[in-house]
Design an enzyme around this catalytic site. Structure first.
Site, short mmCIF file in Angstrom:
data_model
loop_
_atom_site.label_atom_id
_atom_site.label_comp_id
_atom_site.label_asym_id
_atom_site.label_seq_id
_atom_site.Cartn_x
_atom_site.Cartn_y
_atom_site.Cartn_z
N CYS A 138 -18.99 8.76 -12.95
CA CYS A 138 -19.93 8.89 -11.84
C CYS A 138 -19.20 9.13 -10.52
CB CYS A 138 -20.77 7.61 -11.71
SG CYS A 138 -22.12 7.48 -12.88
N SER A 151 -27.88 -1.08 -12.03
CA SER A 151 -28.26 -1.11 -10.62
C SER A 151 -29.29 -2.19 -10.35
CB SER A 151 -28.81 0.27 -10.22
OG SER A 151 -29.35 0.26 -8.91
N GLU A 164 -29.99 16.77 -10.67
CA GLU A 164 -29.09 15.62 -10.53
C GLU A 164 -27.62 16.02 -10.53
OE1 GLU A 164 -30.17 12.13 -10.36
OE2 GLU A 164 -32.03 13.13 -9.81
N HIS A 208 -34.03 7.32 -2.17
CA HIS A 208 -32.77 6.98 -1.50
C HIS A 208 -31.70 8.03 -1.73
CE1 HIS A 208 -32.17 5.24 -5.53
NE2 HIS A 208 -30.87 5.27 -5.30
N ARG A 209 -31.75 8.73 -2.86
CA ARG A 209 -30.75 9.76 -3.13
C ARG A 209 -31.19 11.12 -2.58
NH1 ARG A 209 -26.31 9.28 -7.35
NH2 ARG A 209 -25.45 10.18 -5.45
N GLY A 256 -30.21 -2.33 -5.65
CA GLY A 256 -31.07 -2.34 -6.83
C GLY A 256 -32.19 -1.34 -6.77
N HIS A 306 -28.76 9.50 -17.00
CA HIS A 306 -28.08 10.79 -16.86
C HIS A 306 -27.34 11.11 -18.16
CE1 HIS A 306 -27.86 10.17 -12.24
NE2 HIS A 306 -28.78 11.05 -12.51
N SER A 320 -32.53 1.92 -8.32
CA SER A 320 -32.75 2.98 -9.30
C SER A 320 -33.47 2.47 -10.54
CB SER A 320 -31.42 3.63 -9.70
OG SER A 320 -31.02 4.54 -8.71
N PHE A 321 -34.78 2.68 -10.57
CA PHE A 321 -35.56 2.38 -11.76
C PHE A 321 -35.05 3.28 -12.89
CE2 PHE A 321 -39.47 3.13 -14.36
CZ PHE A 321 -39.58 1.86 -14.85
#
Length: 445
Positions: free
Chosen positions: A368, A28, A174, A137-138, A20, A250, A22-23
């Protein structure tokens, strides 16, 4: 000479979990505490890859990242042996620890931006890993992603690799999730459409207010320069700030393109009609612009079902189809729209549904999961053959998953040193199976 668009799908890693993180990614966040099934997730992805291979598509596999990311935890001051590092981070900084356990690299649409040789000044296929700076995190991914891509496309005669953009949100990039290439045929020169959410150096321009715009105009321009693209084959479009604030984090959540078709929601872009005219003018050929009205599918329904996070592909017989998640089939309104679309006289002739629920629950649909790479037959021969899907590789990867993956993984399990050992053993074997060499930090230490 033959030309192909190859889909390289991300192989779900052995520590697949729902953190969980990704704001702005509603799916997610909504599954943050749920237990995951790494084995099921990996097999769902493999089945989709094999299905596309069986349809006659050239299909590739992209290896996952190592998680938990112990090297990053050490950089952040956690000391001791690997078990100590995991235990200290999990107890002292659980949010940071969960971020270093993220399974998000499975979404390889974010891995990189790729420009085919027909578009670039030096006639090579160009790769730039995304820096993914908007999410901690990414942002841990690009160095390993770059090593994996170099191991897959390891021939300087055909392929050129770039370092990811500077690690700063002014150049937030991205990858292919905000990039679409349109063309008549894959081997022809095309128009590369870069979709950005905001201007980093001009705060007077429109921008979302609730959720972050992850891709900047300046980053898109930089990637186009690195790839040797010209003004004649690039178009820069701004994503509608309002849809970003509705959970469209995205562009590939609100639009998808393939060859001379752009399938998009009416709220997707700023200044839509002038930009579509620019695309058609630069392509020098007729486009099929399929606009989905809000009255037919709301933005919320598009996000919930990932109607646009679908794969739009051209089969070897020339038919164009949509590869959609079963969530689209299960939603009455979206299913009816897709059925009517496929039954019409337009370029899209069919819809195929796939169960990718483990990915959907973590915030990503079929689009994705894949990185698109247009190649001619000589370039395809230069790709590492051990990453290209066939019956034998499908069987070997399934056996590898059965051997190494757990059936269920709870958030608490991520601090288990045994899980780290299991994961490293699996990844070390995978790099041998796919002939990647030493791409992971634990293999280089």
């Amino acid at each position: 000479m033959q030309h192909f668009e190859v889909n390289f799908d991300g192989l779900v890693g052995p520590t697949h979990n729902y953190a969980g993180l990704s704001f702005g990614n509603v799916a997610s966040l909504s599954n943050a505490q749920a237990a995951s099934n790494p084995r099921s997730a990996a097999k769902q992805g493999l089945r989709k890859m094999k299905a596309l291979h069986d349809m006659g598509m050239v299909q590739g596999v992209l290896a996952p990242q190592e998680r938990p990311d112990v090297d990053t935890l050490r950089r952040l001051g956690f000391t001791g042996n690997d078990g100590d590092v995991l235990a200290k981070a999990a107890s002292q900084a659980p949010a940071i620890y969960r971020a270093c356990c993220s399974a998000s690299s499975m979404w390889t649409a974010n891995a990189a931006t790729v420009s085919p040789s027909a578009d670039t000044a030096n006639g090579k296929v160009h790769f730039t890993p995304a820096n993914l700076t908007n999410k901690f995190h990414r942002s841990l991914e690009p160095l390993t992603t770059g090593r994996i891509l170099k191991a897959m496309f390891n021939n300087s005669r055909y392929f050129e690799h770039h370092l990811h953009l500077p690690d700063n949100e002014h150049f937030g990039d991205e990858g292919a999730a905000n990039h679409t290439r349109l063309c008549q045929q894959y081997g022809n020169a095309g128009v590369e459409v870069f979709v950005y959410g905001r201007y980093a150096f001009d705060s007077s321009k429109p921008a979302p207010q609730r959720f972050p715009a992850r891709q900047t105009f300046e980053a898109s321009q930089a990637v186009a320069r690195l790839h040797g693209l010209s003004d004649d084959n690039t178009v820069f479009m701004q994503q509608n700030p309002d849809v970003i604030d509705q959970g469209v984090f995205h562009n590939d959540v609100i639009a998808v393109g393939n060859q001379n078709v752009l399938f998009y929601h009416e709220q997707a872009f700023v200044d839509t009609h002038s930009k579509l005219h620019e695309i058609e003018s630069k392509l020098g050929a007729q486009m099929h612009f399929i606009e989905v009205p809000t009255s037919a599918v709301s933005v919320q329904d598009a996000v919930d079902t990932y109607l646009f996070n679908t794969q739009l592909i051209t089969l070897p017989d020339g038919k164009m189809i949509i590869v959609a998640p079963t969530e689209c089939e299960e939603h009455a309104g979206v299913s009816a729209y897709l059925q009517e679309l496929a039954a019409g006289n337009g370029p899209i002739s069919d819809v195929r549904y796939f169960d990718v629920k483990q990915s959907m629950r973590n915030g990503g649909g079929p689009a994705c999961l894949r990185l698109r790479v247009a190649l001619n037959d000589e370039e395809l021969k230069a790709v590492n053959p051990h990453v290209v899907m066939n019956d034998a590789l499908f069987e070997r990867l399934n056996q590898w998953v059965d051997k190494h993956y757990r059936d269920e993984l709870a958030v608490a399990d991520l601090a288990d040193p045994q899980l780290l050992l299991e994961s490293r053993t699996a990844l070390d074997e995978l790099t041998q199976l796919m002939h990647l060499g030493s791409v992971y930090p634990f293999q280089q230490d």
